[in-house]
Design an enzyme around this catalytic site. Structure first.
Site, PDB file in Angstrom:
ATOM      1  CG  ASN A  10      14.423   9.731  14.618  1.00  0.00           C
ATOM      2  OD1 ASN A  10      13.971  10.074  13.520  1.00  0.00           O
ATOM      3  ND2 ASN A  10      13.684   9.157  15.547  1.00  0.00           N
TER       4      ASN A  10
ATOM      5  CB  CYS B 110      10.078  10.838  14.409  1.00  0.00           C
ATOM      6  SG  CYS B 110       8.612  10.334  15.286  1.00  0.00           S
TER       7      CYS B 110
ATOM      8  CG  ASN C 233      11.626   7.175  10.862  1.00  0.00           C
ATOM      9  OD1 ASN C 233      10.620   6.636  11.306  1.00  0.00           O
ATOM     10  ND2 ASN C 233      12.584   7.643  11.621  1.00  0.00           N
TER      11      ASN C 233
ATOM     12  CB  CYS D 179      -5.291 -22.924 -17.010  1.00  0.00           C
ATOM     13  SG  CYS D 179      -6.839 -21.996 -17.089  1.00  0.00           S
TER      14      CYS D 179
ATOM     15  CB  CYS E 238      -6.448  -9.020 -20.434  1.00  0.00           C
ATOM     16  SG  CYS E 238      -5.569  -8.371 -21.870  1.00  0.00           S
TER      17      CYS E 238
ATOM     18  CB  CYS F 172      -0.150 -10.134 -25.793  1.00  0.00           C
ATOM     19  SG  CYS F 172       0.746 -10.130 -24.234  1.00  0.00           S
TER      20      CYS F 172
ATOM     21  CB  CYS G 121       0.848  -4.964 -19.626  1.00  0.00           C
ATOM     22  SG  CYS G 121      -0.571  -5.971 -19.154  1.00  0.00           S
TER      23      CYS G 121
ATOM     24  CB  CYS H 245      -2.526 -16.190 -13.214  1.00  0.00           C
ATOM     25  SG  CYS H 245      -2.727 -17.981 -13.211  1.00  0.00           S
TER      26      CYS H 245
END
Ligand SMILES: Cc1cc2nc3c(=O)[nH]c(=O)nc-3n(C[C@H](O)[C@H](O)[C@H](O)COP(=O)(O)OP(=O)(O)OC[C@H]3O[C@@H](n4cnc5c(N)ncnc54)[C@H](O)[C@@H]3O)c2cc1C
Ligand SMILES: Cc1cc2nc3c(=O)[nH]c(=O)nc-3n(C[C@H](O)[C@H](O)[C@H](O)COP(=O)(O)O)c2cc1C
Ligand code: SF4
Ligand code: SF4
Ligand code: SF4
Lengths: 436, 487
Positions: A131, A134, A199, A341, A351, A387, A390, A397
């Site tokens: 470990n 931590c 962790n 829709c 947008c 458009c 992206c 939506c």
């Protein structure tokens, strides 16, 4: 049914699902319950000189109606004695010989590491996990993430451990570092058999606005805690992939962070994990969640025609690459299914205000009222030319499969940024005009 | 003005379409995500077959539909029909804890349908392989939900099972009797195929006691399960009952299940006598098949009706009429029905409906449907097995946990034993009896309890939340209060 059994650096388990080193793996009683429920392995709650914990210890990041989207704790390692922990590991391993029992260890000097390694082996543990992760309490004492954040120290300590190692050694990495491959490479150089990550992440989840003290509240104060749960999954996946893809690491990986169901697990495995570990989801719902993990993963493998979970391991590692290798001439644009829709217009505002002004509000016309849009109320329409693909509207939506992203043929051959630079340099190409 | 076809194919199909349509993927996701995934959840306790409801809902939430269906079918082989016909408001959904935080209960039935639809035709491949053959043979009389539930469990325990069913198709009332807009015969027959694919032999058109002597079964098989259901509708015992347009509700509903929907003949003005769930099914289906009016006539008041509240709502929404506090006196008409003469009733001191002399009136109608409940098949049972103990109500006496009757080697469950409850009770009792038979034949008990039926007792005190949920767990409550010395 697909074979779910795995072998991580010599540690075998009947399925890839392990209980992470944390409260659920605190006692033999809990480990019995875990194995009864079907878990393939348990990484014991970190053993070291017993510590003293505070009350209270946990806090939560809730989102809307969902609890524990993120979870935070200021607990330390085991508060039980080293003797009791190893005695119980032995008991557990004797009762469940086919499952993996891994001792998580944390100590300081070379002699102490040697001693702990010997005790772990004598207890019958299948392996150990160191470990180095931590992020609170232990690092102030020169352990935990204080080690994990310094690759040189990792290399030294793992070196000590390997001197005494007769069973496989997994190094558990802290995510509280800029480049996760640095400590991973250090572990590799020192001879570790495997790495596990992540962790918990440094965090403060919430401030009580009446008392002006964050949770977890301890007598008027609080402290930075370790963050985990569903919210950390993307960070963990990124780190798992970074290590899986790094030619200088090349160690088996046990993936941890935000796993709660078979889908999460499958994603970690596809990005290069051999086993996966779970803490928060067990703390939320109990060990029973493994039933869906086993069932869902094996149904998925059957559906995909894979005979073994090992076929899935790393399947998606290669396709995640550096940005400059992506095709600049690939194009996709948004497309709205007007039969789905509902007219919330969230895509439009996202947008318009948040992206590229590529959605217009228009008359419904031929497209009708769909599932219940109001007459006369304008509906969104993608301006294909504007458009940039992206994805934002399709993410925003609220209706599944209503906005999909469709490929557009640009008629141009693939070209990476690197190739673009070369073509510019050789004069073969003029610069692509800047976006208006 | 007679019983005739009153609708066309398209209208009939529309009117009789699923009252609760299948969920889309998104609807199922949204609903599944609402479930809290309770531990030792009350919804499980309220399901007579003990389906692990949170487990299957959690699987739907992560798109493991096959796993969800496996969870359902391994507890309840008729999970697909139960999803459609269970009175969920008084079973699992009635027990859902979300009601205690002012939210609608999870639509468990619809999610169950979503999961089972997703595996239609592939059910058997999901279930665990049957145990090694035990070499024991078991006969099941009656291929209804009780018989199928018993046979499936027996087959999975490794026994060779043959079902004897007197009708042309198995499925019992699931195939012939449930309201069409809840369950179509196709879904029921698909389930029969699932049971067959587990290795169960089904011999239809064989009436035990007529085509095959009971003694043969007792000789040739190691054990016999009685899942014979109930018999005919009670008669009215009034003049005019034998006119051709007076029908039993079950016979009317059976026509709906065995003829093209638009060919089912209904009256222009239909009166249904009785106000149980069967009466509701009859009155709504008569209305949906084109009757101008369809009216329930009931001896007692609105508060007293045995039909579930949500069933009553369906009938009201369909525009059916209700005449309360009216008892039938005579069906009027020469050669065909012209009306029903009724007499007004008033409750007496004990709450029984007493006719008020001189208060007769006539409800004009051209079809009368009797829905007064089904008789027990006392005569048939006594002929088949003269030593079989029946209780005062004609129900087969059997051990609740094992289904063992008073006759060695003979077990019973379903409507014949419980007097007439729900499909899910019949499946659960069939399953329990299968385990009882297994224990008797092989000496080993089967792990995993089948829940005892926990439908609520009106007026019992709530345990736990303190809020008034529609479903109680009477056995658990009895223990709780007994321990506190309160009852
Ligand atoms: C109109 C109506 C609507 C209902 N609606 C619902 C509902 O919406 N939801 C719900 O949960 N429950 C409903 N029920 C109740 C449910 O149908 C029954 O509880 C359930 O079918 C009982 O199953 P069973 O197997 O005991 O009996 P049945 O379904 O009656 O099956 C018994 C079978 O045994 C056969 N049989 C009888 N004697 C012999 C013999 N001697 N030899 C061979 N075969 C024989 C019969 O032909 C029959 O197929 C409804 C009942 C009715 C009448
Ligand atoms: C309360 C708590 C205590 C933990 N204790 C330890 C520990 O002792 N040792 C350790 O290696 N990790 C510890 N962890 C980290 C978990 O093992 C795990 O790496 C992390 O929680 C991310 O996984 P998750 O998103 O499934 O919870 C602890 C986590 C929590 C929430
Ligand atoms: S979960 Fe609640 S009851 Fe249990 S120890 Fe923590 S604070 Fe106490
Ligand atoms: S976000 Fe989706 S549902 Fe809302 S208006 Fe846009 S396309 Fe329609
Ligand atoms: S009681 Fe309701 S919320 Fe709880 S598990 Fe059952 S369906 Fe889900």
């Amino acid at each position: 049914m697909a074979d779910l059994s795995i072998n991580l650096a010599g540690i075998r388990s009947p399925n890839p699902f392990w209980v992470a080193s944390a409260p659920p793996s605190n006692t033999a009683y809990q480990c019995h319950r875990a194995f009864e429920a079907g878990w393939g392995g348990v990484v014991w709650k970190t053993i070291g000189d017993p510590i003293v914990n505070v009350s209270s210890r946990y806090s939560s990041h809730n989102v809307g109606g969902m609890r524990m989207v993120g979870f935070n704790n200021i607990e330390l390692i085991s508060d039980r004695s080293i003797e009791v922990n190893f005695k119980e590991i032995k008991e557990c391993k004797e009762r469940w010989p086919d499952r993996a029992v891994i001792a998580s260890l944390m100590t300081d000097t070379r002699e102490n590491w040697h001693d702990m390694m010997k005790r772990a082996r004598d207890a019958g543990a299948d392996g150990v996990e160191l470990n180095f992760g931590c992020p609170h309490g232990m690092c102030e004492r020169g352990m935990g993430s204080a080690v994990g954040q310094n690759p040189d120290v990792i290399e030294t300590i793992v070196g000590w451990v390997m001197e005494a190692a007769e069973i496989p050694v997994i190094v558990k990495l802290t995510p509280n570092i800029t480049d996760i491959t640095q400590p991973a490479r250090a572990a590799k150089r020192a001879g570790a058999d495997a790495i596990s990550m992540i962790n918990t992440i440094n965090s403060v989840t919430q401030v009580d606005l009446d008392r002006l003290v964050p949770e977890p509240y301890v007598d008027g104060k609080s402290a930075h805690g370790g963050y985990c749960g569903p919210a950390v999954k993307p960070i963990a996946l990124n780190m798992v992939h970074s290590c899986a893809a790094d030619p200088d690491v090349q160690l088996p990986i046990s993936g941890i962070g935000g796993i709660g169901n078979w889908r999460d697990a499958a994603e970690f495995i596809a990005l290069g994990s051999t086993s996966v570990q779970v803490c928060t989801a067990i703390m939320h719902y109990g060990f029973r969640i493994v039933e869906d993990m086993i069932d869902g993963l094996s149904n998925y493998l059957d559906d995909k025609g894979m005979d073994s979970v090992n076929e899935l391991c790393g399947k998606a590692v290669k396709v995640v690459d550096r940005w400059e290798t992506l095709n600049l001439n690939y194009k996709r644009i948004a497309s709205i299914d007007y039969d789905k829709c509902i007219g919330c217009n969230l895509c439009y505002v996202a947008c318009e205000d948040g992206a590229h002004q590529a959605i217009a509000l228009t008359e419904a016309g031929e497209r009708g009222l769909g599932p219940g849009r109001l007459p006369g109320k304008p509906i969104p329409e993608i301006k294909d030319e504007e458009c940039v693909g992206c994805n934002l509207c399709s993410i925003v939506c609220p209706v599944d499969q209503c906005i999909t992203m469709v490929d557009v043929d640009t008629g141009k051959p693939p070209m990476t940024w690197k190739e673009y630079q070369e073509k510019l340099a050789s004069g073969e190409m003029k610069p692509i005009p800047a976006h208006p | 003005m007679t019983r005739q076809r009153r609708t066309d194919q398209e209208t009939a199909a529309r009117m009789m379409a699923d009252i609760e349509p299948a969920y889309t993927d998104q609807q199922a996701q949204v609903e599944a995500d609402r479930c809290l995934y309770c531990f030792d959840a009350p919804c499980i306790m309220a399901c007579p077959t003990g389906i692990d409801i949170p487990a299957f809902i959690k699987k739907i939430a992560v798109q493991n539909n096959r796993g969800a269906a496996r969870t359902i079918l391994s507890s309840n082989i008729l999970g697909a029909s139960c999803a459609r016909v269970c009175p969920t408001t008084v079973l699992c959904e009635g027990a859902c804890v979300l009601q205690d935080r002012d939210q609608k209960p999870i639509k468990i039935g619809r999610l169950q349908r979503y999961a089972t639809d997703a595996v239609a035709g592939k059910e058997a491949s999901l279930l665990e392989k049957p145990a090694a053959a035990t070499g024991k043979k078991v006969a099941v009389i009656g291929g209804g939900p009780a018989g199928l539930g018993c046979a499936a469990e027996m087959a999975r325990l490794g026994h060779a099972v043959t079902i004897f069913e007197r009708r042309p198709e198995a499925g019992g009332l699931n195939t012939y009797g449930i309201a069409y807009y809840k369950l179509t015969p196709e879904v029921s027959l698909d389930e029969v195929e699932v049971v067959k694919s587990l290795g169960v032999e089904i011999r239809c058109g064989v009436e035990v006691g007529v085509d095959l002597p009971m003694a043969d079964l007792q000789k040739d098989y190691d054990a016999v399960f009685l899942g014979v259901g109930l018999g005919h509708t009670y008669t009215l015992g009034i003049p005019g009952e034998d006119l051709p347009e007076v029908m039993e509700a079950l016979a009317f509903i059976e026509e709906i299940h065995t003829q093209p929907l638009h060919e089912v003949a209904v009256g222009e003005h239909v009166v249904v006598i009785g106000c149980g769930n069967t009466a509701i099914d009859a009155v709504t289906q008569a209305k949906r098949l084109g009757a101008t009016s369809a009216t329930i006539v009931y001896r007692r008041g609105e508060k007293d009706m045995p039909a579930y509240a949500y069933e009553y709502e369906i009938a009201k929404a369909d525009g059916c009429g209700f005449v309360f506090h009216a008892a039938p006196v005579e069906v009027l008409g020469e050669s065909s029905v012209t009306g029903l003469k009724v007499i007004r009733t008033e409750p007496d001191a004990e709450g029984r409906a007493r006719p008020v002399p001189g208060s007769e009136s006539v409800i004009p109608c051209d079809m009368v449907i009797k829905a007064l409940g089904q008789e027990k098949q006392v005569q048939m049972l006594q002929t088949l097995l003269p030593d079989l103990a029946l209780d005062a109500k004609g129900r087969v006496v059997r051990d609740e946990k094992t289904g063992q009757t008073s006759v060695p080697g003979v077990f019973a469950g379903g409507d014949a034993a419980n007097g007439g409850r729900e499909v899910v009770n019949a499946v659960a009792e069939g399953k329990k009896a299968a385990r009882g038979i297994h224990a008797a034949l092989c000496g080993d008990a089967v792990e995993g309890p089948v829940q005892h039926t926990r439908v609520g007792v009106p007026g019992s005190k709530p345990v736990g939340s303190g809020l008034d949920r529609p479903v109680r767990v009477p056995e658990a409550e009895a223990e709780y209060y007994a321990a506190k010395g309160e009852r």
